[in-house]
Design a protein around this motif. Structure first.
Motif, PDB file in Angstrom:
ATOM      1  N   PRO A 172     -59.742  37.278  61.288  1.00 14.65           N
ATOM      2  CA  PRO A 172     -59.361  36.034  60.603  1.00 14.65           C
ATOM      3  C   PRO A 172     -60.101  34.807  61.110  1.00 14.65           C
ATOM      4  O   PRO A 172     -60.081  33.761  60.462  1.00 14.65           O
ATOM      5  N   ASP A 173     -60.780  34.928  62.248  1.00  7.52           N
ATOM      6  CA  ASP A 173     -61.568  33.800  62.752  1.00  7.52           C
ATOM      7  C   ASP A 173     -62.922  33.677  62.053  1.00  7.52           C
ATOM      8  O   ASP A 173     -63.529  32.607  62.052  1.00  7.52           O
ATOM      9  N   THR A 174     -63.394  34.773  61.473  1.00  5.51           N
ATOM     10  CA  THR A 174     -64.704  34.748  60.820  1.00  5.51           C
ATOM     11  C   THR A 174     -64.653  35.163  59.354  1.00  5.51           C
ATOM     12  O   THR A 174     -65.537  34.786  58.581  1.00  5.51           O
ATOM     13  N   ASP A 175     -63.664  35.930  58.948  1.00  6.46           N
ATOM     14  CA  ASP A 175     -63.514  36.359  57.560  1.00  6.46           C
ATOM     15  C   ASP A 175     -62.511  35.455  56.841  1.00  6.46           C
ATOM     16  O   ASP A 175     -61.545  34.978  57.448  1.00  6.46           O
ATOM     17  N   ARG A 176     -62.750  35.250  55.570  1.00  6.46           N
ATOM     18  CA  ARG A 176     -61.737  34.558  54.758  1.00  6.46           C
ATOM     19  C   ARG A 176     -60.689  35.590  54.380  1.00  6.46           C
ATOM     20  O   ARG A 176     -60.999  36.586  53.709  1.00  6.46           O
ATOM     21  N   VAL A 177     -59.446  35.368  54.811  1.00  5.73           N
ATOM     22  CA  VAL A 177     -58.401  36.373  54.629  1.00  5.73           C
ATOM     23  C   VAL A 177     -57.169  35.763  53.989  1.00  5.73           C
ATOM     24  O   VAL A 177     -56.926  34.560  54.064  1.00  5.73           O
ATOM     25  N   ALA A 178     -56.392  36.638  53.353  1.00  4.94           N
ATOM     26  CA  ALA A 178     -55.116  36.261  52.754  1.00  4.94           C
ATOM     27  C   ALA A 178     -54.074  37.292  53.150  1.00  4.94           C
ATOM     28  O   ALA A 178     -54.377  38.478  53.298  1.00  4.94           O
ATOM     29  N   ASP A 179     -52.847  36.826  53.327  1.00  2.24           N
ATOM     30  CA  ASP A 179     -51.754  37.730  53.679  1.00  2.24           C
ATOM     31  C   ASP A 179     -50.531  37.341  52.868  1.00  2.24           C
ATOM     32  O   ASP A 179     -50.385  36.198  52.434  1.00  2.24           O
ATOM     33  N   VAL A 180     -49.644  38.315  52.660  1.00  2.00           N
ATOM     34  CA  VAL A 180     -48.396  38.096  51.938  1.00  2.00           C
ATOM     35  C   VAL A 180     -47.283  37.854  52.947  1.00  2.00           C
ATOM     36  O   VAL A 180     -47.086  38.648  53.881  1.00  2.00           O
TER      37      VAL A 180
END
Length: 248
Positions: A172-180
Motif C-alpha cells: 500500500p505504500d507503493t501500489d494504489r489500493v482499495a479495501d472494503v
C-alpha cells in the motif's frame, strides 16, 4: 424490382450504463462475475485471482442476478471468447460516437481481466481512444505487473482491490489500493480515503481508498467487521498451516 440484399443486423451494444454510475456520467462494460457455465456449455472464470471476495460478490446478487442482466453479460463474454479481434473492433466502433468524448468508461463493474490476450486488447483500445478515460478495479496483480505497469497508457487507470489471491503481492505504500470496510467510520479510523462521493475517487482521489460494504444483509453477516484485506490474510494464513497448526 431487383432483389435487395438483406440488412446486416447491427451487433448488440457492448457499452452501457448502470443506475449507480449513470449519475456520474460513467459508462460501463461488464462480464458475468466469477465462474459459471455459458448457455452453450462452456465453463468460464472471469475472476481467476478472486479470493474471499468471491464468497460475497455483489455482482452475483441483486440486479446482477436478473435473467436479462446475466444473459447480457454472458453474451459479452461469448463475443470475446468467440472472436476477440472482432469484439475489439466492435468496442472501437462504439467508442467512435461523439457522446464518449471526454467521458469515463469503467471496465468491469463485474468480472476482471481474465487473460493476457483480453487485457492486451483493452490496452490497445485505450491507446486508440485517448479522449476516453478507462478505469478499473482489479485483483490481477501479477498480470498487471507484467503487461500494464511497464508501459501503461495515460488514460488507462486502475486500483488494486484487496480480497484476492494475490493480495500478498501488494504494497500500500507503493501500489494504489482499495479495501472494503464495514462502514465509513472504519475507513476514517484507518486513515484511508473514502470513495463514497464518487466511484471516480478510486482512481482520481487520494489513496489508499476505502469502500464501505454493500448494504446487502446476508453478505454483511458473512463479512462481519473485517476488511477484505484482513479476511484474505487470515484465509491465507489458515491455508498455509497444516492440520497440526504448524506453519509449513
Amino acid at each position: 424490382m431487383g432483389d435487395t440484399a438483406p440488412r446486416r443486423r447491427r451487433p448488440e451494444r457492448l457499452i452501457t450504463q448502470n443506475s449507480g454510475l449513470r449519475r456520474y456520467g460513467i459508462f460501463t462494460f461488464s462480464l458475468p462475475a466469477w465462474a459459471g457455465r455459458l448457455p452453450d456449455g462452456r465453463t468460464y472464470n472471469t475472476c481467476p485471482a478472486a479470493g474471499v471476495c468471491a464468497a460475497v460478490c455483489y455482482a452475483r446478487v441483486g440486479r446482477y442476478a436478473f435473467a436479462s442482466v446475466k444473459a447480457k453479460h454472458e453474451r459479452n463474454l461469448m463475443r470475446i471468447l468467440d472472436d476477440l479481434p472482432q469484439w475489439e473492433q466492435d468496442v472501437l466502433s462504439e467508442l467512435a460516437a461523439p457522446k464518449y468524448r471526454g467521458k469515463f468508461l469503467r471496465v468491469h463493474d463485474a468480472g476482471d481481466y481474465f487473460s493476457d490476450d483480453y487485457l492486451s486488447a483493452w490496452l490497445r483500445i485505450a491507446r486508440q481512444v485517448p479522449d476516453v478515460t478507462f478505469y478499473s478495479y482489479t485483483k490481477e496483480v501479477s498480470r498487471f505487473r507484467r503487461l500494464v505497469q511497464p508501459d501503461s497508457p495515460l488514460n488507462f487507470l486502475y486500483v488494486f482491490s484487496y480480497g484476492g489471491k494475490e493480495d500478498h503481492l501488494l504494497d500500500p505504500d507503493t501500489d494504489r489500493v482499495a479495501d472494503v470496510f464495514p462502514d465509513e467510520q472504519a475507513i476514517t479510523t484507518a486513515g484511508w480515503h473514502s470513495n463514497a462521493a464518487s466511484d471516480l475517487l478510486a482512481v482520481l482521489g487520494p489513496a489508499p481508498v476505502g469502500m464501505r460494504q454493500n448494504n446487502i444483509p446476508h453478505l454483511k453477516r458473512v463479512i462481519g467487521q473485517r476488511t477484505f484485506r484482513e479476511w484474505q490474510a487470515s484465509e491465507r494464513a489458515r491455508r498455509s498451516r497444516g492440520s497440526d497448526g504448524v506453519r509449513r
